[in-house]
Design a protein around this motif. Structure first.
Motif, short mmCIF file in Angstrom:
data_model
loop_
_atom_site.label_atom_id
_atom_site.label_comp_id
_atom_site.label_asym_id
_atom_site.label_seq_id
_atom_site.Cartn_x
_atom_site.Cartn_y
_atom_site.Cartn_z
N GLN A 1 0.82 -1.20 0.00
CA GLN A 1 0.00 0.00 0.00
C GLN A 1 0.87 1.26 0.00
O GLN A 1 0.55 2.25 -0.66
N ARG B 1 1.55 7.02 -6.73
CA ARG B 1 0.60 8.14 -6.95
C ARG B 1 1.30 9.48 -6.78
O ARG B 1 1.06 10.43 -7.53
N GLN B 2 2.15 9.57 -5.76
CA GLN B 2 2.88 10.82 -5.53
C GLN B 2 3.78 11.16 -6.72
O GLN B 2 3.82 12.30 -7.17
N GLN C 1 1.05 4.20 -2.85
CA GLN C 1 0.92 5.62 -2.51
C GLN C 1 2.09 6.42 -3.08
O GLN C 1 1.91 7.53 -3.59
#
Length: 242
Positions: free
Chosen positions: A87, A94-95, A91
């Motif tokens: 996870q 995505r950043q 994340q």
């Protein structure tokens, strides 16, 4: 001995006697039991389940060895590491996507756990660990036989999935490939999952099509990153499906 049998025997007594065996240099790894779990594609993943006794010793070794090698592992690696997860890797993707990187390369390392070269892995461990007793323990676990249907085999390569120490050993071996990628490409993040490594690369659609996973010898470890054609996928982060 099963966990129930150890509880009846006495946990403290069991640990004391096991410690005495280790200190005397009389410890020997027992064969692991072959088991299978289903994979998403319908195939079965082979596991090697150590005895309770060996799992205890492996955990003790892991508690000592893990901080040593964690100091070397890069921030791009998320799999099988303390306080890191898939996870968190997503994340991070995505950043980075918000920062302009727009393509994902998902490459499966074929039979990774089963193809790790024992001597090369021990060389990598020995670069950071000088205690011959610890190196002997690692060798014993790597060379322990695998029992399936009453027949014991001794694989020439690999570290059994299912062992407590195996994820750490796999990360030590794969760390060489991480360094090769870092030296030859703009790698932003990777997730070292079960036999799977995903790299997030900053690339245009044209260059993303040309980018291929590293294959063959990866530095001194010789980590083989040989993804099959259907196991290598690209994804366009601009569609929002990362």
């Amino acid at each position: 001995m099963t966990i129930g049998e150890i509880e009846q025997y006495g946990v403290r007594r069991f640990l004391q006697e096991l410690g005495d065996v280790l200190r005397a240099g009389e410890y020997g790894a027992q064969v692991v039991r072959r088991a299978y779990i289903p994979k998403a594609d319908g195939a079965k993943r082979p596991l090697g389940i150590p005895t309770v006794r060996d799992r205890v010793v492996q955990m003790a070794a892991k508690l000592v060895l893990e901080p040593i090698f964690e100091a070397d592992f890069g921030p791009c690696s998320y799999g099988f590491r303390p306080k890191r997860s898939a996870q968190m890797a997503l994340q991070r993707l995505r950043q980075l996507g918000n920062q302009g990187a727009d393509h994902v390369l998902d490459a499966d390392i074929e039979n990774y756990f089963g193809s790790i070269d024992h001597d090369k892995l021990l060389t990598l461990v020995g670069q950071r660990v000088g205690d011959r007793r610890v190196l002997k323990l690692v060798r014993l676990w790597l060379q322990a036989g695998v029992m399936e249907d009453g027949v014991v085999r001794h694989p020439a390569a690999g570290t059994p999935q299912g062992g407590v120490i195996s994820p750490l050993l796999s990360n030590i071996y794969l760390h060489v490939l991480d360094r090769v990628w870092a030296d030859t490409a703009r790698i932003w993040a990777n997730w070292c999952g079960m036999r799977t490594t995903s790299w997030f690369c900053a690339a245009t659609p044209a260059t993303a099509k040309k980018r291929k996973p590293a294959s063959g010898s990866a530095g001194t470890a010789g980590a083989e990153a040989a993804p099959t054609e259907d196991a290598t996928r690209g994804a366009d982060g601009r569609t929002g499906r990362l």
